[in-house]
Design a protein around this motif. Structure first.
Motif, PDB file in Angstrom:
ATOM      1  N   THR A  38      -0.049  -0.703 -16.036  1.00 56.73           N
ATOM      2  CA  THR A  38      -1.407  -0.525 -16.557  1.00 56.73           C
ATOM      3  C   THR A  38      -2.360  -1.623 -16.088  1.00 56.73           C
ATOM      4  OG1 THR A  38      -1.033  -1.779 -18.596  1.00 56.73           O
ATOM      5  CG2 THR A  38      -0.509   0.588 -18.636  1.00 56.73           C
ATOM      6  N   LEU A  39      -1.831  -2.661 -15.492  1.00 59.78           N
ATOM      7  CA  LEU A  39      -2.674  -3.761 -15.034  1.00 59.78           C
ATOM      8  C   LEU A  39      -3.483  -3.335 -13.813  1.00 59.78           C
ATOM      9  CD1 LEU A  39      -0.216  -6.776 -15.361  1.00 59.78           C
ATOM     10  CD2 LEU A  39      -2.003  -6.066 -16.971  1.00 59.78           C
ATOM     11  N   GLU A  40      -4.691  -3.818 -13.746  1.00 59.30           N
ATOM     12  CA  GLU A  40      -5.597  -3.448 -12.651  1.00 59.30           C
ATOM     13  C   GLU A  40      -5.040  -3.801 -11.278  1.00 59.30           C
ATOM     14  OE1 GLU A  40      -9.946  -4.963 -11.208  1.00 59.30           O
ATOM     15  OE2 GLU A  40      -9.696  -4.570 -13.349  1.00 59.30           O
ATOM     16  N   ASP A  41      -4.358  -4.926 -11.177  1.00 56.61           N
ATOM     17  CA  ASP A  41      -3.847  -5.388  -9.881  1.00 56.61           C
ATOM     18  C   ASP A  41      -2.399  -4.982  -9.613  1.00 56.61           C
ATOM     19  OD1 ASP A  41      -6.269  -6.568  -9.284  1.00 56.61           O
ATOM     20  OD2 ASP A  41      -5.697  -8.527 -10.061  1.00 56.61           O
ATOM     21  N   ALA A  42      -1.858  -4.089 -10.431  1.00 58.59           N
ATOM     22  CA  ALA A  42      -0.471  -3.665 -10.220  1.00 58.59           C
ATOM     23  C   ALA A  42      -0.341  -2.999  -8.851  1.00 58.59           C
ATOM     24  CB  ALA A  42      -0.046  -2.697 -11.318  1.00 58.59           C
ATOM     25  N   LYS A  43       0.640  -3.415  -8.116  1.00 54.99           N
ATOM     26  CA  LYS A  43       0.853  -2.901  -6.756  1.00 54.99           C
ATOM     27  C   LYS A  43       1.791  -1.689  -6.810  1.00 54.99           C
ATOM     28  CE  LYS A  43      -0.394  -7.062  -4.451  1.00 54.99           C
ATOM     29  NZ  LYS A  43      -1.578  -7.195  -5.208  1.00 54.99           N
ATOM     30  N   PRO A  44       1.304  -0.521  -6.368  1.00 53.88           N
ATOM     31  CA  PRO A  44       2.124   0.700  -6.437  1.00 53.88           C
ATOM     32  C   PRO A  44       3.476   0.566  -5.728  1.00 53.88           C
ATOM     33  CG  PRO A  44      -0.149   1.248  -5.909  1.00 53.88           C
ATOM     34  CD  PRO A  44      -0.039  -0.254  -5.867  1.00 53.88           C
ATOM     35  N   VAL A  45       3.506  -0.135  -4.615  1.00 49.55           N
ATOM     36  CA  VAL A  45       4.770  -0.306  -3.889  1.00 49.55           C
ATOM     37  C   VAL A  45       5.788  -1.029  -4.763  1.00 49.55           C
ATOM     38  CG1 VAL A  45       5.849  -1.567  -1.974  1.00 49.55           C
ATOM     39  CG2 VAL A  45       3.803  -0.195  -1.570  1.00 49.55           C
ATOM     40  N   ILE A  91       9.625   4.966   1.422  1.00 51.24           N
ATOM     41  CA  ILE A  91       9.579   4.885   2.886  1.00 51.24           C
ATOM     42  C   ILE A  91       8.785   6.056   3.455  1.00 51.24           C
ATOM     43  CG2 ILE A  91      10.974   4.965   4.994  1.00 51.24           C
ATOM     44  CD1 ILE A  91      13.234   3.604   3.273  1.00 51.24           C
ATOM     45  N   ALA A  92       9.005   7.245   2.915  1.00 56.34           N
ATOM     46  CA  ALA A  92       8.290   8.437   3.396  1.00 56.34           C
ATOM     47  C   ALA A  92       6.798   8.348   3.094  1.00 56.34           C
ATOM     48  CB  ALA A  92       8.884   9.695   2.773  1.00 56.34           C
ATOM     49  N   ASP A  93       6.459   7.809   1.934  1.00 56.13           N
ATOM     50  CA  ASP A  93       5.051   7.706   1.532  1.00 56.13           C
ATOM     51  C   ASP A  93       4.306   6.587   2.243  1.00 56.13           C
ATOM     52  OD1 ASP A  93       5.472   9.788  -0.215  1.00 56.13           O
ATOM     53  OD2 ASP A  93       5.512   8.527  -2.029  1.00 56.13           O
ATOM     54  N   CYS A  94       5.028   5.560   2.668  1.00 56.71           N
ATOM     55  CA  CYS A  94       4.393   4.366   3.244  1.00 56.71           C
ATOM     56  C   CYS A  94       5.073   3.965   4.554  1.00 56.71           C
ATOM     57  CB  CYS A  94       4.467   3.210   2.252  1.00 56.71           C
ATOM     58  SG  CYS A  94       3.823   3.550   0.619  1.00 56.71           S
ATOM     59  N   PRO A  95       5.123   4.862   5.541  1.00 54.76           N
ATOM     60  CA  PRO A  95       5.909   4.587   6.747  1.00 54.76           C
ATOM     61  C   PRO A  95       5.374   3.455   7.619  1.00 54.76           C
ATOM     62  CG  PRO A  95       4.620   6.562   7.051  1.00 54.76           C
ATOM     63  CD  PRO A  95       4.451   6.158   5.607  1.00 54.76           C
ATOM     64  N   GLU A  96       4.138   3.040   7.406  1.00 54.74           N
ATOM     65  CA  GLU A  96       3.550   1.974   8.213  1.00 54.74           C
ATOM     66  C   GLU A  96       3.180   0.744   7.381  1.00 54.74           C
ATOM     67  OE1 GLU A  96       3.487   2.247  11.523  1.00 54.74           O
ATOM     68  OE2 GLU A  96       4.363   4.245  11.276  1.00 54.74           O
ATOM     69  N   ASP A  97       3.544   0.733   6.115  1.00 54.13           N
ATOM     70  CA  ASP A  97       3.214  -0.369   5.211  1.00 54.13           C
ATOM     71  C   ASP A  97       4.305  -1.432   5.314  1.00 54.13           C
ATOM     72  OD1 ASP A  97       3.187  -2.044   2.860  1.00 54.13           O
ATOM     73  OD2 ASP A  97       1.899  -0.575   1.878  1.00 54.13           O
ATOM     74  N   SER A  98       3.966  -2.582   5.861  1.00 50.42           N
ATOM     75  CA  SER A  98       4.985  -3.606   6.093  1.00 50.42           C
ATOM     76  C   SER A  98       5.628  -4.082   4.793  1.00 50.42           C
ATOM     77  CB  SER A  98       4.401  -4.790   6.865  1.00 50.42           C
ATOM     78  OG  SER A  98       3.396  -5.438   6.116  1.00 50.42           O
ATOM     79  N   THR A  99       4.866  -4.144   3.715  1.00 49.40           N
ATOM     80  CA  THR A  99       5.436  -4.567   2.435  1.00 49.40           C
ATOM     81  C   THR A  99       6.443  -3.544   1.930  1.00 49.40           C
ATOM     82  OG1 THR A  99       3.445  -5.808   1.870  1.00 49.40           O
ATOM     83  CG2 THR A  99       4.902  -5.216   0.050  1.00 49.40           C
ATOM     84  N   LEU A 107       8.126  -1.345   3.676  1.00 49.62           N
ATOM     85  CA  LEU A 107       9.284  -1.353   4.567  1.00 49.62           C
ATOM     86  C   LEU A 107      10.168  -2.571   4.311  1.00 49.62           C
ATOM     87  CD1 LEU A 107       7.436  -0.206   7.789  1.00 49.62           C
ATOM     88  CD2 LEU A 107       9.062   1.160   6.433  1.00 49.62           C
ATOM     89  N   TYR A 108       9.539  -3.721   4.077  1.00 48.86           N
ATOM     90  CA  TYR A 108      10.297  -4.941   3.794  1.00 48.86           C
ATOM     91  C   TYR A 108      11.071  -4.798   2.485  1.00 48.86           C
ATOM     92  CZ  TYR A 108      11.452  -9.820   2.995  1.00 48.86           C
ATOM     93  OH  TYR A 108      12.133 -10.989   2.764  1.00 48.86           O
ATOM     94  N   GLU A 109      10.407  -4.304   1.450  1.00 48.86           N
ATOM     95  CA  GLU A 109      11.083  -4.132   0.157  1.00 48.86           C
ATOM     96  C   GLU A 109      12.231  -3.135   0.265  1.00 48.86           C
ATOM     97  OE1 GLU A 109      10.808  -5.913  -2.518  1.00 48.86           O
ATOM     98  OE2 GLU A 109       9.064  -7.075  -1.898  1.00 48.86           O
ATOM     99  N   ALA A 110      12.037  -2.079   1.034  1.00 50.26           N
ATOM    100  CA  ALA A 110      13.116  -1.112   1.239  1.00 50.26           C
ATOM    101  C   ALA A 110      14.278  -1.766   1.991  1.00 50.26           C
ATOM    102  CB  ALA A 110      12.602   0.111   1.991  1.00 50.26           C
ATOM    103  N   ALA A 111      13.957  -2.572   2.991  1.00 52.66           N
ATOM    104  CA  ALA A 111      15.002  -3.282   3.733  1.00 52.66           C
ATOM    105  C   ALA A 111      15.766  -4.226   2.806  1.00 52.66           C
ATOM    106  CB  ALA A 111      14.389  -4.056   4.895  1.00 52.66           C
ATOM    107  N   GLN A 112      15.050  -4.933   1.955  1.00 48.55           N
ATOM    108  CA  GLN A 112      15.690  -5.850   1.011  1.00 48.55           C
ATOM    109  C   GLN A 112      16.626  -5.082   0.069  1.00 48.55           C
ATOM    110  OE1 GLN A 112      15.302  -8.948   2.229  1.00 48.55           O
ATOM    111  NE2 GLN A 112      14.399  -9.832   0.381  1.00 48.55           N
ATOM    112  N   TYR A 113      16.166  -3.934  -0.379  1.00 50.53           N
ATOM    113  CA  TYR A 113      16.961  -3.090  -1.272  1.00 50.53           C
ATOM    114  C   TYR A 113      18.280  -2.696  -0.599  1.00 50.53           C
ATOM    115  CZ  TYR A 113      18.360   1.230  -3.649  1.00 50.53           C
ATOM    116  OH  TYR A 113      19.072   2.208  -4.279  1.00 50.53           O
ATOM    117  N   TYR A 114      18.182  -2.180   0.636  1.00 49.21           N
ATOM    118  CA  TYR A 114      19.389  -1.744   1.322  1.00 49.21           C
ATOM    119  C   TYR A 114      20.275  -2.923   1.724  1.00 49.21           C
ATOM    120  CZ  TYR A 114      17.821   3.054   1.216  1.00 49.21           C
ATOM    121  OH  TYR A 114      17.434   4.290   0.773  1.00 49.21           O
TER     122      TYR A 114
END
Length: 156
Positions: free
Chosen positions: A22-29, A56-64, A66-73
């Motif tokens: 609910t915070l204004e600056d909450a980052k969807p990723v 990954i499908a929704d943000c295929p060019e978003d470096s953040t 992609l990085y978070e997905a890489a960290q997860y895996y």
């Protein structure tokens, strides 16, 4: 939130995530990433993987993203998925000079896999990045990268 997830207190983590969203600056990723980690804390790996694949499908060019997905895996030791995501994240990063996080993660994964030559190659890329984008010549970070490359090459 991180501590609640680590303690497998998923219901409380969901409550905190709901307030965070609910915070204004909450980052969807990051909201999606936290949802995946909450699913993992409930031992629902299929749901967690699904959330990350959607990210990954929704943000295929978003470096953040992609990085978070890489960290997860990488945290799941699914290096086959993590490595290309780190590469995509590094390439998608628009900010210059870039940081070395993705390349260092790539080097660690290759070292964990026993592929010391590829790990040293990642350090070659780190060295080039530090010299070319950061214009380093003698700094401690550059010297550390050179030592790591030499250490890995010695293991070959």
């Amino acid at each position: 939130l991180d501590n609640l997830i680590a303690d497998k207190r998923a219901d409380e983590a969901e409550d905190v995530l709901a307030r965070l969203s609910t915070l204004e600056d909450a980052k969807p990723v990051l909201l999606k990433v936290y949802r995946a980690h909450i699913a993992l804390s409930r031992f629902d790996e299929a749901a967690a993987d699904s959330i990350m694949e959607e990210l990954i499908a929704d943000c295929p060019e978003d470096s953040t993203a992609l990085y978070e997905a890489a960290q997860y895996y990488a945290a799941k030791c699914d290096y086959r998925k993590a490595l290309p995501l780190y590469e995509r994240s590094f390439e998608a990063e628009a900010r210059r000079p870039r940081f070395t996080d993705e390349l260092e993660a790539i080097a660690r994964i290759y070292e964990n896999m026993g592929d010391f030559k590829s790990a040293a190659g990642a350090y070659s890329r780190i060295i080039a990045l530090l010299e070319e984008e950061w214009h380093m010549t003698e700094e401690a970070g550059l010297q550390r990268a050179k030592r790591e490359k030499a250490r890995l090459l010695a293991k070959n």
